[in-house]
Design a protein around this motif. Structure first.
Motif, short mmCIF file in Angstrom:
data_model
loop_
_atom_site.label_atom_id
_atom_site.label_comp_id
_atom_site.label_asym_id
_atom_site.label_seq_id
_atom_site.Cartn_x
_atom_site.Cartn_y
_atom_site.Cartn_z
N LYS A 38 0.83 -1.21 0.00
CA LYS A 38 0.00 0.00 0.00
C LYS A 38 0.86 1.27 0.00
CE LYS A 38 -3.74 0.63 2.67
NZ LYS A 38 -4.40 0.64 4.00
N VAL A 39 2.14 1.12 0.33
CA VAL A 39 3.00 2.31 0.47
C VAL A 39 4.16 2.21 -0.51
CG1 VAL A 39 2.43 2.33 2.92
CG2 VAL A 39 4.56 1.30 2.20
N PRO A 47 9.15 1.51 4.21
CA PRO A 47 8.23 2.51 3.63
C PRO A 47 8.96 3.84 3.45
CG PRO A 47 7.20 1.38 5.47
CD PRO A 47 8.65 0.99 5.48
N ARG A 54 11.22 13.93 8.22
CA ARG A 54 11.98 13.55 9.42
C ARG A 54 12.51 14.78 10.14
NH1 ARG A 54 12.75 8.14 10.08
NH2 ARG A 54 12.73 6.87 8.22
N VAL A 106 -9.63 12.78 9.58
CA VAL A 106 -8.77 11.74 10.14
C VAL A 106 -8.81 10.51 9.26
CG1 VAL A 106 -8.34 10.29 12.14
CG2 VAL A 106 -9.31 12.56 12.45
N GLY A 107 -7.65 9.95 8.98
CA GLY A 107 -7.58 8.66 8.31
C GLY A 107 -7.86 8.74 6.82
N GLU A 108 -7.81 7.58 6.20
CA GLU A 108 -8.00 7.52 4.75
C GLU A 108 -9.47 7.55 4.39
OE1 GLU A 108 -5.55 4.82 2.51
OE2 GLU A 108 -4.29 6.60 2.81
N SER A 109 -10.35 7.14 5.31
CA SER A 109 -11.77 7.06 5.00
C SER A 109 -12.53 8.28 5.50
CB SER A 109 -12.41 5.82 5.64
OG SER A 109 -11.50 4.80 5.85
N LYS A 249 0.16 9.86 1.95
CA LYS A 249 1.04 9.12 1.04
C LYS A 249 2.11 10.03 0.46
CE LYS A 249 -1.62 5.17 -0.56
NZ LYS A 249 -3.02 5.35 -0.15
N TYR A 254 2.27 7.61 6.47
CA TYR A 254 1.13 6.71 6.33
C TYR A 254 0.45 6.50 7.67
CZ TYR A 254 4.34 5.87 2.51
OH TYR A 254 5.20 6.04 1.47
N ASP A 255 1.25 6.57 8.75
CA ASP A 255 0.71 6.24 10.07
C ASP A 255 0.03 7.44 10.72
OD1 ASP A 255 2.94 7.73 10.42
OD2 ASP A 255 3.66 6.62 12.17
N GLU A 256 -0.11 8.55 10.00
CA GLU A 256 -0.81 9.69 10.60
C GLU A 256 -2.16 9.97 9.93
OE1 GLU A 256 -0.30 11.07 13.38
OE2 GLU A 256 1.64 10.15 13.74
N GLY A 257 -2.48 9.26 8.88
CA GLY A 257 -3.78 9.37 8.19
C GLY A 257 -4.42 10.75 8.31
N THR A 292 -0.52 15.95 14.94
CA THR A 292 0.86 15.76 14.49
C THR A 292 1.04 15.81 12.97
OG1 THR A 292 1.46 14.52 16.44
CG2 THR A 292 2.87 14.22 14.53
#
Lengths: 366, 366
Positions: A38-39, A47, A54, A106-109, A249, A254-257, A292
């Motif tokens: 997915k990434v 990823p 960073r 929030v998130g992808e959805s 993306k 990816y982990d902050e959607g 964040t």
């Protein structure tokens, strides 16, 4: 306690994620290869994260002046503004006229969840959702759960092995008037001016409500403007629409959607009404959004030097993807594989359609 | 374009947040004071952040080994485990038996949104929600929007100026059998053993489904175990329930809105079924949850030294709140204000009920 569980009628749900990767891991073939991450992955198999991300993350953590108070319901204001400028251009007339706006989601959805809730309540006459894309879109599930009738269409032409704009126009001609049209990843679809005009005119005459998906601006062509050009076209012609703008993306977080539900309206007055209603749903969905991801992105978008670095890193990723596609094509040529494989390098973007037939092994899903 | 807006029937929504603060700012009184901040404030007037959080945030940002891949739908596994141990105790029998579990959720409303969606689908016979608290709870809105009938009860005894456990028991006796019972902030409610037994027996005989809210464990009494003792009691007696465990306030990361929807079931098998269904709803709600808040909290909870520092910082906040309450009481005594003000210091926790009458000025809301 010997009583019966109140959950006794709840069955295990069908697993939605990870099943393809699981089957891949169980496969004992020595020449297997997983092609559906997915990434974006680096050569080291991690990823991809833009280097500038960073650096920015560290700067934010070191900043003693930041306070960690709740964000407003609509989200981080500067983040919304910067994201809209990224999407429509810094000098967009619609931004100046304040008729485009957004809610930090929030998130992808999140954007589809929020937008669908609004449309269900405030546009009750829109009962049908048509999703057009060249890949499977998750939002179908969301609309279906809310009681919409959902049809899905692919623009992939399996004879010519390309995303086909004439399929897009044909689909538009056949879908019911007054539909919600979710326009997924179609950046590979190269419309002629004539096709564009036709498309706009059908959407207008059939009173279709467009709901765009911009999942990774900049990762299709490597050019941020190019990737959202068609959206700017829509807004400049005064169309009203929603757009799910995801920013996870293209920053490699990816982990902050994190993203925006973008609203384009005819006037600022209409826009404010829509946003105020959306905030009611946000209150119930998650309350105040996490900060964040939005802070990192805003810091980069609002600083010309960091912005430049980020743009450069996007170009690097896209060039690398293209290089991989070139290598695949060359390898197939060297192997003497029958057929033409030029379609592989004709496609831009993070995805590549090889046009291979699957050999079904055991549990391999459809 | 001169067409009508598709949003023309959308009115502006009633403003939900910030209205009290707005009215306060507009008030030109020179002796005004704002007493309703949502967060703990430091003496410098900034939202409180545990010092150990700042340090951990920096460590995470500096960690080159971290990857930023999507979290699983259910969230960060180690975060869920650490949060459950915080709630039920490290050696909880229910954790050993794997009949308590959780889903990593987003925001302050996320756990109620997710739990309510599940109950609506899988416990169709539960149509009534009774919310019992000593403050206004936002979750009423969520249940109401989903079609539940919602009743709200306060345990505040305005004669004795305290949270009154006998009101709690009385409410329980009168609510409909088969209700969902949301048990809000009741840490100030000091039940006798007899009252506890009665309460448990009513919940069992009336087949009431408890949905607890733990908004800030450790900030009520300063003692983490003390603040969740009643929950441990419920789980040890084999009750099945949901619990919204929020971890933003007690770590001072208000802007990360992070927590767990905790599920307590009779067996691991039932638990797994419930969690799997919840993951379906998560997929539609926000997809993969944001990671930063969960990473910070997990790093602290899983490191004994950091955990100790954090516990100490909680004690400091609670002592400080108590000191403020003492000062208020003393000032009222010195001013010769009629009546007893002992109830101010009898109350633990971040909230304080002064028992003052409001003088309504202009737009002051109810």
């Amino acid at each position: 306690m010997t009583s019966l569980s109140v959950f006794r009628d709840v069955p295990i749900a069908q697993k939605l994620e990870g099943s393809l990767l699981k089957i891949y891991r169980q496969d004992d073939s020595s020449v297997k290869m997983f092609l559906a991450y997915k990434v974006c992955m680096t050569e080291g198999g991690h990823p991809w994260v833009s280097l500038v991300v960073r650096k920015t993350r560290l700067q934010i953590a070191e900043d003693p002046s930041l306070n960690y108070e709740y964000l407003p319901l609509a989200g981080l204001k500067s983040f919304i503004q910067a994201s809209l400028e990224l999407l429509f251009g810094k000098h967009s007339q619609a931004i100046v006229e304040k008729r485009v706006g957004g809610v930090h989601i929030v998130g992808e959805s999140g954007a589809f969840q929020l937008g669908a809730q609004f449309l269900k309540i405030w546009r009750k006459n829109l009962k049908t959702v048509c999703i057009i894309s060249c890949q499977n879109e998750q939002c179908g599930l969301i609309f279906r759960d809310m009681g919409f009738t959902v049809y899905e269409y692919s623009v992939w032409n399996s004879t010519d092995l390309c995303s086909d704009p004439s399929i897009f126009v044909e689909v538009l001609q056949h879908i019911p008037a007054g539909s919600i049209l979710v326009i997924g990843n179609i950046s590979d679809c190269r419309f002629t001016q004539n096709q564009w005009t036709k498309l706009m005119s059908i959407i207008k005459s059939k009173q279709i409500f467009p709901f765009f998906d911009i999942p990774c601006q900049g990762l299709s062509t490597g050019d941020l403007e190019e990737d959202s050009k068609f959206l700017q076209h829509f807004v400049s012609l005064g169309f009203e629409f929603f757009c799910s703008q995801s920013l996870s993306k293209n920053f490699g977080i990816y982990d902050e959607g994190v993203g925006i539900l973008v609203v384009a309206a005819l006037s600022n007055q209409h826009l404010l009404c829509v946003i105020s209603q959306l905030m009611d749903y946000v209150q119930a969905l998650w309350g105040n959004p996490p900060a964040t991801g939005a802070r990192i992105i805003t810091s980069i978008l609002c600083n010309p030097a960091l912005f430049g670095e980020w743009k450069q890193s996007l170009k690097g990723v896209v060039e690398n993807i293209m290089l991989i596609k070139e290598k695949v094509k060359e390898k197939l040529r060297l192997l003497g594989t029958p057929g033409s494989w030029n379609h592989i390098t004709r496609q831009s973007g993070t995805h590549g359609y090889l046009g291979l037939n699957c050999i079904l092994r055991g549990l391999f899903p459809k």
